[in-house]
Every structure is written in C-alpha cells, then in structure tokens.
Motif scaffolding. Structure first.
Motif, short mmCIF file in Angstrom:
data_model
loop_
_atom_site.label_atom_id
_atom_site.label_comp_id
_atom_site.label_asym_id
_atom_site.label_seq_id
_atom_site.Cartn_x
_atom_site.Cartn_y
_atom_site.Cartn_z
N SER A 156 -0.32 11.76 4.81
CA SER A 156 -0.16 13.09 5.40
C SER A 156 0.90 13.90 4.67
CB SER A 156 0.20 12.97 6.89
OG SER A 156 1.45 12.32 7.05
N LEU A 157 1.79 13.21 3.93
CA LEU A 157 2.79 13.93 3.15
C LEU A 157 2.16 14.73 2.02
CD1 LEU A 157 5.48 11.09 2.86
CD2 LEU A 157 5.46 13.01 4.46
N SER A 158 0.93 14.37 1.66
CA SER A 158 0.25 15.08 0.57
C SER A 158 -0.42 16.36 1.03
CB SER A 158 -0.80 14.16 -0.08
OG SER A 158 -0.19 13.02 -0.63
N LEU A 159 -0.45 16.61 2.32
CA LEU A 159 -1.05 17.84 2.82
C LEU A 159 -0.23 19.03 2.34
CD1 LEU A 159 -1.89 16.81 6.49
CD2 LEU A 159 -3.43 16.90 4.53
N LEU A 169 0.83 -1.20 0.00
CA LEU A 169 0.00 0.00 0.00
C LEU A 169 0.86 1.25 0.00
CD1 LEU A 169 -2.77 1.37 0.25
CD2 LEU A 169 -2.64 1.03 2.72
N SER A 170 1.92 1.24 0.80
CA SER A 170 2.82 2.39 0.84
C SER A 170 3.50 2.60 -0.51
CB SER A 170 3.88 2.19 1.93
OG SER A 170 3.28 2.02 3.20
N GLY A 191 2.33 6.96 -7.11
CA GLY A 191 1.34 7.77 -7.81
C GLY A 191 -0.09 7.42 -7.45
N GLY A 192 -0.28 6.26 -6.88
CA GLY A 192 -1.61 5.90 -6.38
C GLY A 192 -2.50 5.26 -7.42
N SER A 193 -3.30 4.33 -6.96
CA SER A 193 -4.34 3.68 -7.76
C SER A 193 -5.46 3.32 -6.80
CB SER A 193 -3.81 2.43 -8.45
OG SER A 193 -4.87 1.66 -9.01
N ARG A 194 -6.61 3.89 -6.99
CA ARG A 194 -7.69 3.69 -6.02
C ARG A 194 -8.06 2.22 -5.90
NH1 ARG A 194 -11.98 8.70 -6.99
NH2 ARG A 194 -10.56 10.39 -6.41
N ALA A 195 -8.07 1.52 -7.01
CA ALA A 195 -8.45 0.11 -6.96
C ALA A 195 -7.44 -0.70 -6.15
CB ALA A 195 -8.57 -0.44 -8.38
N TRP A 196 -6.15 -0.55 -6.47
CA TRP A 196 -5.13 -1.31 -5.75
C TRP A 196 -5.01 -0.86 -4.30
CZ3 TRP A 196 -3.37 -5.80 -6.78
CH2 TRP A 196 -3.29 -6.25 -8.11
#
Length: 271
Positions: free
Chosen positions: A109-112, A16-17, A23-28
């Motif tokens: 939280s790094l995205s804040l 998950l990390s 870049g992120g993937s909502r499904a994964w």
C-alpha cells in the motif's frame, strides 16, 4: 513439526517484506508468499489433527492403595504444565506468523500514489480562455453547424483528454436550461464534456433531429436542450456543461470550468 511450519511462515513473511522494500522480484515474491501462506496453513492443519483431536482412552477403575494417588496427581500436574507451555509457544508462533504475513501484504500500500485532492474536480478551462479546435483554430458561433458537432479544447491544451468538449449549436428558443445557465449558451452555442459520465467513453455521436448526444459504448443518451440530462442508457449524471461567452472579437471563450467533475462518477461526486 507445527512449530517448524509457523516459523517457516514467519521467516517467509519477513523475507517477502524485505524483498519488496529492496525493489521487488516477482519470482521471489511468489515463492515467499507461497511459503508464508503454505506454512501457516499446514501449521494449523497439523495443530488441529495431531494436537487437538486426541483419541479418547477409557481406563478401568480399580481400588487404589493409600498414598498411590499422590504420585498420579504429581504426574498429571507436570504434564499439564508442559502442555500449557507448548500451547503458548505454538500460539505465539501462530500469532507472529499471521501478524508478519499481514504486514507483508500491507506494505505494498506504500506504493499507492498521492491522493488526488481536488484535481478530479478541475480541468484546464479558466475564465476567458478561447475555445479552439484540434488544430488550434479559434471558433466563432457561425462556424458551428446546426446539424453537427465540433470537439474543442482550451487554447494551448489541444488534445487534453479531461478538457475536451463537444460544441454544438441549436436555435436559442428551443433551449430549456436551468435558470442559472441562461447566459451559458450565446447564440445557441452549447458545450458539454465529451467524456461520458457512465464509463468514460467519448460522447462523439450527435442526433441532430432529436438534439441528443449519444455515447457509442453503452448507448447513454443526453438531451442537449436541458443541460445534457440523461434520457436513455446506464448514465445517471448529466454531462457537465461548459459556460460559454463571445469575446469582443466574436470568438467563443469559456466563462469558467465545467459545471461539475468530468467523467464517470466516483465516491464523493454530488452533482
């Protein structure tokens, strides 16, 4: 089985990390989060039901022969050592799974964004800047009706949301402003932030006879004669006042910024 659940949770949390940082993937992210939470939950359930809640066995006592107890003691000690080792492994896996899951949940939280600093306490009003209407036209005191309001902005920033102010005019002898604001209302002209201090709605209604500004969202009402102090509704903080002056050409200009932070109150607003 228990070790497998904790290992699955640990691997899913690490995954998950990595997915988030890549870049992120909502499904994964959803699948891995479910595996991380489900693995650690099932692991603790199995640990509690299969390893801790053991049945009680009652053994009848009988006479022992000399030397017979030494073998039993050795067997019990061997089993105890094995049990402690297994518990350590399980505890280590559980701790690792919990720590990695916590880290995975903390990484977003790094995205804040950056801290706002003093930006929430300042607008675009500066000393000497003219007050203009939505079309950029400058305003004289006599242009302000006694029974209406005008929305004004700092010149060059027409439409700026945090800097919009309602401009109105009353008879000067009716004013009951704080002594420090005696020079803020030339010829009875008053300007207050148009952003309600309750929930941020535009304060766009004016009761001319009562000389009150009204927020249509939750009916917060402000007395313009006393510095826009709240007299009704959920707002507890006055509308910040904009200090006005008249320049040598007879136009209204600002003496400075609003008397306090505009908009709804937040954690360190003291006025």
């Amino acid at each position: 089985m228990v070790r497998g659940c904790f290992a699955l949770s640990l691997a899913a949390s690490v995954g998950l990390s990595l997915v988030y940082l890549a870049g992120g993937s909502r499904a994964w992210e959803g699948v891995l989060l479910a595996a991380a939470l489900g693995g650690i939950a099932v692991g603790f359930i199995l640990w509690a039901t299969r390893l801790i809640d053991a049945p009680d066995n009652v053994e009848e006592r009988r006479e022992q022969k000399p030397g017979e107890g030494l073998g039993l003691i050795s067997e019990v000690l061997e089993q105890s050592v094995t049990g402690v080792s297994r518990r350590k492994v399980l505890a280590g896996l559980a701790s690792g799974a919990a720590a990695s899951l916590g880290a995975a949940l903390a990484i977003p939280s790094l995205s804040l964004g950056p801290q706002p600093g003093r930006s929430l306490f300042r607008t675009l009003w500066v000393p000497g800047i003219p007050a203009v209407d939505s079309e950029g036209g400058r305003v004289r005191p006599e242009d302000v009706p006694l029974s209406g309001i005008i929305t004004v902005f700092p010149q060059g920033s027409e439409g700026a949301g945090d800097s919009q102010a309602v401009l109105l005019r009353v008879a000067p002898d009716l004013l009951s402003l704080p002594e420090a604001r005696a020079s803020w209302a030339p010829q009875g002209c008053l300007a207050y932030s148009k952003i309600c201090t309750h929930a941020g709605c535009p304060v766009g209604l004016y009761r001319a006879q009562a000389r009150e500004l009204l927020c249509p969202c939750h009916q917060s009402t402000f007395d313009v004669l006393t510095g826009a102090a709240p007299v009704f509704g959920p707002a507890v903080r006055p509308l910040p006042q904009l200090p006005l002056a008249v320049d040598e050409d007879g136009y209204l200009v600002a003496q400075g910024d609003f008397s306090g932070p505009v908009g709804p109150s937040f954690w360190n607003v003291t006025q």
